[in-house]
Design an enzyme around this catalytic site. Structure first.
Site, short mmCIF file in Angstrom:
data_model
loop_
_atom_site.label_atom_id
_atom_site.label_comp_id
_atom_site.label_asym_id
_atom_site.label_seq_id
_atom_site.Cartn_x
_atom_site.Cartn_y
_atom_site.Cartn_z
N HIS A 55 0.86 -1.19 0.00
CA HIS A 55 0.00 0.00 0.00
C HIS A 55 0.89 1.24 0.00
CE1 HIS A 55 -3.67 -2.11 2.06
NE2 HIS A 55 -3.13 -2.85 1.10
N GLU A 57 0.55 4.10 1.51
CA GLU A 57 0.72 4.70 2.84
C GLU A 57 1.78 3.96 3.64
OE1 GLU A 57 -3.68 4.89 1.65
OE2 GLU A 57 -2.11 3.36 1.66
N CYS A 85 -5.89 2.10 5.74
CA CYS A 85 -6.43 0.92 6.41
C CYS A 85 -5.74 0.77 7.78
CB CYS A 85 -6.20 -0.32 5.56
SG CYS A 85 -4.45 -0.82 5.43
N CYS A 88 -1.92 0.26 7.55
CA CYS A 88 -1.20 1.49 7.22
C CYS A 88 -1.27 2.50 8.35
CB CYS A 88 -1.75 2.08 5.93
SG CYS A 88 -1.41 1.02 4.50
#
Length: 142
Positions: A55, A57, A85, A88
């Protein structure tokens, strides 16, 4: 939210859009310093990398923890196309970033793509306190 936040958030959305063009999932993020200078950008590469942790992030949080002094990281802002999420968010907290500005909330993302929600995984514990505490105490006692 400041006008400068909107400008940088639009850049994160553009990164997400470019990710789709390159065949990746539509999530983009950037990290900016206290003056609004972009330090690093990333997009989601979960499918390409066959890595569920890819991801943007998380990539930026890892970069910040590795490359920035804590006092510098604390003055940064992450701009991201969707709300981070739980994975993250944990990385953002641990990396010491100053704040996060996001475009779509998780609920909004799920409304657009119902398959983007995850089930809760039961957790059982705490247990075996004495045994589990021993290595922790040994590590932090030194």
């Amino acid at each position: 939210m400041r006008t400068s936040d909107e400008t940088l958030l639009r850049r994160a959305i553009a990164i997400a859009d470019a990710a789709v063009t390159s065949g990746d999932a539509p999530y983009g993020s950037l990290l900016a310093d206290q003056h609004g200078t972009i330090l690093v950008e990333a997009h989601n590469t979960v499918r390409r990398d066959e890595d569920i942790t890819a991801h943007p992030e998380l990539k930026l949080a890892r970069w910040a923890a590795r490359e920035l002094e804590p006092e510098v990281a604390a003055r940064t802002t992450m701009y991201t196309s969707c709300q981070p999420c739980a994975m993250c968010t944990g990385a953002v907290v641990r990396s010491g970033l100053g704040r996060v500005v996001y475009a779509l909330a998780t609920e909004q993302l799920i409304a657009i793509n119902p398959g983007s929600s995850w089930r809760d995984v039961p957790q059982v514990g705490p247990a075996l306190l004495d045994e589990a505490s021993a290595p922790i105490r040994r590590y932090y006692a030194t």
